[in-house]
Design a protein around this motif. Sequence first.
Motif, PDB file in Angstrom:
ATOM      1  N   MET A  78       0.838  -1.206   0.000  1.00 33.57           N
ATOM      2  CA  MET A  78       0.000   0.000   0.000  1.00 33.57           C
ATOM      3  C   MET A  78       0.874   1.257   0.000  1.00 33.57           C
ATOM      4  SD  MET A  78      -2.903   1.040  -0.343  1.00 33.57           S
ATOM      5  CE  MET A  78      -3.655  -0.567  -0.313  1.00 33.57           C
ATOM      6  N   THR A 115       2.268   1.659  -3.433  1.00 33.87           N
ATOM      7  CA  THR A 115       1.257   2.220  -4.323  1.00 33.87           C
ATOM      8  C   THR A 115       1.161   3.722  -4.151  1.00 33.87           C
ATOM      9  OG1 THR A 115       0.052   0.179  -3.990  1.00 33.87           O
ATOM     10  CG2 THR A 115      -1.101   1.974  -5.073  1.00 33.87           C
ATOM     11  N   GLN A 116       1.138   4.133  -2.887  1.00 39.92           N
ATOM     12  CA  GLN A 116       1.052   5.570  -2.585  1.00 39.92           C
ATOM     13  C   GLN A 116       2.201   6.323  -3.233  1.00 39.92           C
ATOM     14  OE1 GLN A 116      -1.289   6.856  -0.693  1.00 39.92           O
ATOM     15  NE2 GLN A 116      -0.557   8.725   0.234  1.00 39.92           N
ATOM     16  N   VAL A 124       1.958   6.329  -7.147  1.00 38.24           N
ATOM     17  CA  VAL A 124       0.913   7.199  -7.680  1.00 38.24           C
ATOM     18  C   VAL A 124       1.278   8.657  -7.485  1.00 38.24           C
ATOM     19  CG1 VAL A 124      -1.456   7.943  -7.346  1.00 38.24           C
ATOM     20  CG2 VAL A 124      -0.936   5.538  -7.475  1.00 38.24           C
ATOM     21  N   TYR A 125       1.827   8.977  -6.336  1.00 41.16           N
ATOM     22  CA  TYR A 125       2.055  10.396  -6.075  1.00 41.16           C
ATOM     23  C   TYR A 125       3.244  10.937  -6.841  1.00 41.16           C
ATOM     24  CZ  TYR A 125      -1.729  11.476  -3.157  1.00 41.16           C
ATOM     25  OH  TYR A 125      -2.982  11.737  -2.757  1.00 41.16           O
ATOM     26  N   ILE A 163       0.653  12.560  -9.587  1.00 47.11           N
ATOM     27  CA  ILE A 163       0.141  13.828  -9.073  1.00 47.11           C
ATOM     28  C   ILE A 163       1.239  14.877  -8.998  1.00 47.11           C
ATOM     29  CG2 ILE A 163      -0.904  14.866  -7.057  1.00 47.11           C
ATOM     30  CD1 ILE A 163      -2.474  12.359  -6.703  1.00 47.11           C
ATOM     31  N   LEU A 211       1.745  16.272 -12.362  1.00 45.72           N
ATOM     32  CA  LEU A 211       0.647  17.187 -12.697  1.00 45.72           C
ATOM     33  C   LEU A 211       0.833  18.530 -12.020  1.00 45.72           C
ATOM     34  CD1 LEU A 211      -2.631  15.096 -12.681  1.00 45.72           C
ATOM     35  CD2 LEU A 211      -1.617  16.348 -14.541  1.00 45.72           C
ATOM     36  N   VAL A 212       1.152  18.491 -10.730  1.00 41.34           N
ATOM     37  CA  VAL A 212       1.310  19.736  -9.987  1.00 41.34           C
ATOM     38  C   VAL A 212       2.460  20.553 -10.549  1.00 41.34           C
ATOM     39  CG1 VAL A 212       1.947  20.677  -7.754  1.00 41.34           C
ATOM     40  CG2 VAL A 212       0.256  18.891  -7.878  1.00 41.34           C
ATOM     41  N   PHE A 248     -14.202  -1.696  -8.625  1.00 44.68           N
ATOM     42  CA  PHE A 248     -13.011  -1.632  -9.467  1.00 44.68           C
ATOM     43  C   PHE A 248     -13.368  -1.131 -10.867  1.00 44.68           C
ATOM     44  CE2 PHE A 248     -10.006  -3.945 -12.272  1.00 44.68           C
ATOM     45  CZ  PHE A 248      -8.862  -3.301 -11.868  1.00 44.68           C
ATOM     46  N   ALA A 305     -14.383   2.467 -10.689  1.00 40.94           N
ATOM     47  CA  ALA A 305     -13.244   3.385 -10.561  1.00 40.94           C
ATOM     48  C   ALA A 305     -12.557   3.586 -11.896  1.00 40.94           C
ATOM     49  CB  ALA A 305     -12.257   2.851  -9.528  1.00 40.94           C
ATOM     50  N   VAL A 331     -14.587   6.047 -13.694  1.00 34.71           N
ATOM     51  CA  VAL A 331     -14.369   7.402 -13.163  1.00 34.71           C
ATOM     52  C   VAL A 331     -13.064   7.974 -13.683  1.00 34.71           C
ATOM     53  CG1 VAL A 331     -13.856   8.658 -11.048  1.00 34.71           C
ATOM     54  CG2 VAL A 331     -15.789   7.140 -11.128  1.00 34.71           C
ATOM     55  N   LEU A 332     -12.031   7.132 -13.717  1.00 35.49           N
ATOM     56  CA  LEU A 332     -10.742   7.613 -14.218  1.00 35.49           C
ATOM     57  C   LEU A 332     -10.834   8.009 -15.684  1.00 35.49           C
ATOM     58  CD1 LEU A 332      -7.935   5.440 -12.684  1.00 35.49           C
ATOM     59  CD2 LEU A 332      -8.302   7.858 -12.492  1.00 35.49           C
ATOM     60  N   ALA A 387     -12.607  11.276 -15.883  1.00 37.65           N
ATOM     61  CA  ALA A 387     -11.737  12.372 -15.449  1.00 37.65           C
ATOM     62  C   ALA A 387     -10.721  12.716 -16.515  1.00 37.65           C
ATOM     63  CB  ALA A 387     -11.040  11.985 -14.149  1.00 37.65           C
ATOM     64  N   PHE A 424      -9.054   2.673  -3.427  1.00 41.42           N
ATOM     65  CA  PHE A 424     -10.055   3.427  -4.187  1.00 41.42           C
ATOM     66  C   PHE A 424      -9.947   4.916  -3.895  1.00 41.42           C
ATOM     67  CE2 PHE A 424     -12.277  -0.733  -4.342  1.00 41.42           C
ATOM     68  CZ  PHE A 424     -12.189  -0.846  -5.709  1.00 41.42           C
ATOM     69  N   ILE A 429      -7.191   6.461  -3.285  1.00 40.04           N
ATOM     70  CA  ILE A 429      -6.062   6.951  -4.080  1.00 40.04           C
ATOM     71  C   ILE A 429      -6.493   7.195  -5.521  1.00 40.04           C
ATOM     72  CG2 ILE A 429      -3.857   6.269  -5.055  1.00 40.04           C
ATOM     73  CD1 ILE A 429      -3.186   4.961  -2.450  1.00 40.04           C
ATOM     74  N   VAL A 466      -8.627  16.523 -12.782  1.00 34.75           N
ATOM     75  CA  VAL A 466      -9.674  17.466 -13.176  1.00 34.75           C
ATOM     76  C   VAL A 466      -9.433  18.841 -12.549  1.00 34.75           C
ATOM     77  CG1 VAL A 466     -12.126  17.926 -13.041  1.00 34.75           C
ATOM     78  CG2 VAL A 466     -11.338  15.650 -13.538  1.00 34.75           C
ATOM     79  N   LEU A 482      -6.584  20.247 -11.600  1.00 38.84           N
ATOM     80  CA  LEU A 482      -5.494  20.991 -12.224  1.00 38.84           C
ATOM     81  C   LEU A 482      -5.854  21.420 -13.636  1.00 38.84           C
ATOM     82  CD1 LEU A 482      -2.558  18.996 -10.762  1.00 38.84           C
ATOM     83  CD2 LEU A 482      -3.236  21.298 -10.245  1.00 38.84           C
TER      84      LEU A 482
END
Lengths: 133, 102
Positions: free
Chosen positions: A1, A4-5, A8-9, A13, A16-17, A89, A92, A95-96, A99, B66, B68, B77, B79
């Motif tokens: 876990m 994964t964090q 992903v970050y 992210i 992106l930032v 799953f 999600a 949703v992705l 997005a 989920f 995450i 979205v 950004l």
Amino acid sequence: MAITQVVVYIGGILVLVLFTVMMTRVPQQDQLRRGPATQIWAGVFALGVVAVLYKVVTGTQWNEAALAEPLATTAGIGARFMTSYLFPFEYASLVLLAAMIGAAILIRETRETPEEPAAAGAETAAHDEEVQS
Amino acid sequence: MTVGLTHFLVVSTLLFGLGIYAVITRRNAVGILMGIELILNAANINFVAFARYVEQGLNGHMVAAFVIVLAAAEAAVGLAIVLAMFRNYGTVQVDTVNSLKR
């Protein structure tokens, strides 16, 4: 876990930032934060929330189970994704996708009205000169 | 001293408070989004800590996964909205974008 964090970050992210920070130049005269009154108010509010939560956290008798050995979770998580969590799953993933499409549409250049991009470009150019001067 | 459930909860409480402070005080939209990420991560720490110490199963891990995913979608979205806002207004300050007021 935790892996994964991190993946992903760092992979998603943070990139992106960073892109957004690079693409949106912050003018020098802009204040990054709000005024001192708002800061004090916000600090008091945040400290109050933290105090209440701390009281709850330390005051509650949690129903702790006897600590077992940390077991390998990856296989179990993968199995559950495909069995009992199959619908969330798939949802999600939907949703992705939504997005992703939404972000692409949002940042797309608008080509239907030629006036607006030109005006925006002029504004950005003026903005550049303002920053450079 | 062994690390127990309460320590994890205290850490996530502090993270949550910092996230709220960032969301309130920042005028930069990117800063506000980063504060929201902090809040979501505080919730994630709670999920995983409870899964480890109370439930002893994998359901908390699933929910955290989920969360995450949704945080990634929200960041994308959000950004994109910030970029569109910068393109149209030339700024990322949230209180200068007030066209709906006028």
